[in-house]
Design a protein around this motif. Structure first.
Motif, short mmCIF file in Angstrom:
data_model
loop_
_atom_site.label_atom_id
_atom_site.label_comp_id
_atom_site.label_asym_id
_atom_site.label_seq_id
_atom_site.Cartn_x
_atom_site.Cartn_y
_atom_site.Cartn_z
N ASP A 112 1.00 -1.33 0.28
CA ASP A 112 0.09 0.08 0.15
C ASP A 112 0.97 1.08 -0.15
OD1 ASP A 112 -2.17 -1.44 -0.07
OD2 ASP A 112 -3.35 -0.83 2.00
N ALA A 113 1.72 1.29 0.82
CA ALA A 113 2.58 2.59 0.74
C ALA A 113 3.50 2.81 -0.50
CB ALA A 113 3.86 2.99 1.85
N VAL A 114 4.08 1.36 -0.86
CA VAL A 114 5.02 1.79 -2.31
C VAL A 114 4.06 2.07 -3.45
CG1 VAL A 114 6.03 0.00 -4.01
CG2 VAL A 114 6.54 -0.02 -1.52
N GLN A 115 3.28 1.67 -3.54
CA GLN A 115 2.13 1.28 -5.05
C GLN A 115 1.20 2.83 -4.95
OE1 GLN A 115 0.31 -2.41 -5.02
NE2 GLN A 115 2.35 -3.69 -5.44
N ARG A 116 0.85 2.70 -3.72
CA ARG A 116 -0.64 4.14 -3.50
C ARG A 116 -0.33 5.06 -2.38
NH1 ARG A 116 -2.72 -0.90 -4.59
NH2 ARG A 116 -1.88 -2.33 -2.27
N GLY A 117 1.08 4.29 -2.08
CA GLY A 117 1.67 6.47 -1.10
C GLY A 117 0.44 6.04 0.70
N SER A 118 0.04 5.36 0.84
CA SER A 118 -0.33 4.93 1.83
C SER A 118 0.68 4.88 3.52
CB SER A 118 -1.05 3.46 2.10
OG SER A 118 -2.14 4.01 1.13
N LEU A 119 0.21 5.92 4.06
CA LEU A 119 1.53 6.64 5.58
C LEU A 119 1.44 5.67 6.47
CD1 LEU A 119 1.88 10.28 4.31
CD2 LEU A 119 3.81 8.91 4.33
N LEU A 120 1.63 5.76 7.74
CA LEU A 120 1.37 5.07 8.45
C LEU A 120 1.75 5.13 9.69
CD1 LEU A 120 -0.13 1.67 9.53
CD2 LEU A 120 1.88 0.54 9.67
N ASN A 121 1.36 4.97 10.76
CA ASN A 121 1.76 5.31 12.23
C ASN A 121 1.34 5.10 13.18
OD1 ASN A 121 3.29 6.95 14.13
ND2 ASN A 121 2.33 8.76 14.34
N VAL A 122 1.74 4.89 14.55
CA VAL A 122 0.95 4.15 15.52
C VAL A 122 0.51 5.06 16.20
CG1 VAL A 122 3.15 3.76 16.57
CG2 VAL A 122 1.07 2.59 18.00
N PHE A 123 -0.91 5.75 16.79
CA PHE A 123 -0.97 6.19 18.07
C PHE A 123 -1.47 6.23 18.88
CE2 PHE A 123 -3.90 8.26 13.68
CZ PHE A 123 -2.26 8.78 13.16
N ALA A 124 -0.54 6.18 19.94
CA ALA A 124 -0.31 5.36 21.66
C ALA A 124 -0.27 6.36 22.48
CB ALA A 124 1.38 4.60 21.22
N THR A 125 0.33 7.45 22.20
CA THR A 125 -0.33 8.84 23.78
C THR A 125 -2.04 9.04 23.49
OG1 THR A 125 2.20 9.62 23.07
CG2 THR A 125 0.27 11.06 24.50
N GLU A 126 -2.42 9.69 25.11
CA GLU A 126 -3.25 9.89 25.45
C GLU A 126 -3.09 10.67 26.58
OE1 GLU A 126 -5.97 5.71 27.02
OE2 GLU A 126 -5.63 5.09 24.21
N SER A 127 -4.20 11.87 26.36
CA SER A 127 -3.57 12.76 27.62
C SER A 127 -4.71 12.43 28.66
CB SER A 127 -5.04 14.03 27.06
OG SER A 127 -4.08 14.84 26.00
N SER A 128 -5.86 12.33 28.88
CA SER A 128 -6.07 11.38 29.51
C SER A 128 -4.85 10.09 30.84
CB SER A 128 -7.85 10.34 29.85
OG SER A 128 -6.99 9.82 28.93
N ALA A 129 -4.58 9.27 29.65
CA ALA A 129 -4.10 8.52 30.49
C ALA A 129 -2.81 8.72 31.37
CB ALA A 129 -3.33 6.82 29.29
N GLY A 130 -1.61 9.32 30.78
CA GLY A 130 -0.35 9.26 31.28
C GLY A 130 0.52 9.11 30.07
#
Length: 396
Positions: free
Chosen positions: A117-135
């Motif tokens: 997907d990244a190579v052929q369609r330029g799809s980016l990927l990231n992990v969303f881990a941080t939470e303001s409410s959880a520290g």
């Protein structure tokens, strides 16, 4: 003399440096505009996609360039000279694939699909881990994002902060607490109407990274969207977390841009009282010398560590202290470098007509990217004390 020359080892390094410089020069033209507005620089990412930037850390078997750690640091340092925000934002995509490529915790067919997907369609990927409410989850907090088992999959609810690339990603991963199993797991989320990007990012520096909040409201994912459980050893901690060395490389790039700018500025700024350009003033030479010392120390440590990690010596799981020290040292040196450059320019450094105030704001952010300075110091102190105690036991 340009110090970067000392870190070009071969023709491939030279080609990568020139590639990074060319892209850096293009995005630099509009970097200040996006810094001012805080808007996400979609045009930068269109350019990067066109130039194959999204596939730099993807394995060759899936169509990527599979750059080594040393090589990706070279490119990212160059890109950051043009825009720290753009380099940091795309860096999370590159870091994600770098860590996944070297650790491979997911089912291979899922990883292959995302690579393609990244190579052929330029799809980016990231992990969303941080939470303001959880520290800070890195410090041991448990996600308040909850995944509940249901027929054929899971229903996920929660809100993530500092979700870099959120305006542009079509899919992303999240860390969520699986109630039924009392475990934390990483899930793949496809953007749809149950996912909302809440425009909260209005920061001092790195203003155009698109690091908004992302809210998930009753998001259904199938069973195979559960990618892996977060065990003590995982893709974030495995291989000494060396994928994160892109972070100091980016701040090093911003600091280098400040260094290059201030030397040019000093060589062309005439002082009537001095009767010459200000680069001939003793106090300016002192500061320029200090800048290059800080730069040399930071770059030498960073690239020697990357070369050690890339080597066939089998050290990848034994360099976690060195990786943490590199982040701490380079980011702190970057701040010192830009501060010295600001002092040379004097009051003019505060003007938005010069890029120095943007560089100054951007480098402050390095302290708040993980690992934080206090965590690094505590880690190194704990290791030193443990090492001392082991030696005492041996000598008894």
């Amino acid at each position: 003399m340009h110090e970067q020359d000392y870190y070009i080892r071969n023709a491939k390094d030279e080609k990568l440096i020139q590639y990074g410089k060319r892209l850096s020069n293009e995005i630099q033209l509009t970097a200040a505009k996006y810094d001012e507005s805080g808007d996400f620089p979609f045009e930068h990412f269109e350019l990067l996609e066109k130039e194959g930037y999204f596939k730099l850390t993807i394995p060759k078997e899936y169509g990527g360039d599979e750059l080594s750690l040393y090589e990706i640091l070279l490119v990212q340092e160059q890109l950051a000279k043009g825009s720290g925000s753009t380099a940091l934002a795309v860096g999370w995509h590159l870091m994600t694939f770098f860590s996944l490529s070297n650790y491979r915790p997911w089912k291979e067919e899922v990883f292959q699909r995302l690579c393609q997907d990244a190579v052929q369609r330029g799809s980016l990927l990231n992990v969303f881990a941080t939470e303001s409410s959880a520290g800070n989850i890195v410090r041991g907090g448990k996600p308040t994002t909850i995944a509940k088992k249901t027929a054929g999959g899971f229903v996920i609810n929660g809100r993530k902060s500092f979700a870099t690339l959120s305006p542009i990603v079509k899919h992303f991963t999240v860390l969520a607490y699986v109630e039924e199993e009392d475990k934390v797991a990483e899930f793949l989320i496809e953007k749809d109407e149950s996912v909302s990007v809440i425009h909260t990012w209005n920061a001092l520096g790195m203003r155009s990274t698109g690091s908004h909040d992302v809210e998930m409201n009753q998001v259904f994912v199938p069973d195979d969207a559960l990618l892996s459980y977060s065990e003590k050893e995982n893709r974030f901690t495995g291989n000494s977390s060396a994928y994160t060395l892109q972070i100091p490389a980016i701040y090093l790039g911003v600091a280098t841009a400040a260094r290059d700018f201030i030397i040019d500025y000093a060589e062309n700024k005439y002082s009537p009282s001095l009767g010459n350009v200000i680069s001939e003033a003793a106090h300016v030479k002192q500061k320029i010398g200090e800048i290059d010392i800080h730069l040399s120390v930071a770059r030498s440590y960073l690239y020697s560590l990357a070369e050690k990690w890339d080597s066939p010596l089998g050290l990848r799981n034994n360099l976690s202290n060195e990786v943490a020290i590199a982040k701490y040292t380079v980011c702190n040196n970057a701040i010192k470098i830009v501060k010295l450059a600001m002092n040379i320019a004097g009051g003019n450094a505060l003007s938005k007509d010069l890029p120095l105030e943007r560089y100054f704001r951007d480098v402050q952010c390095g302290l708040y990217n993980p690992p934080h300075p206090d965590m690094v110091i505590n880690q190194i102190a704990a290791h030193a004390i443990e090492d001392y105690r082991k030696k005492q036991v041996v000598h008894q």
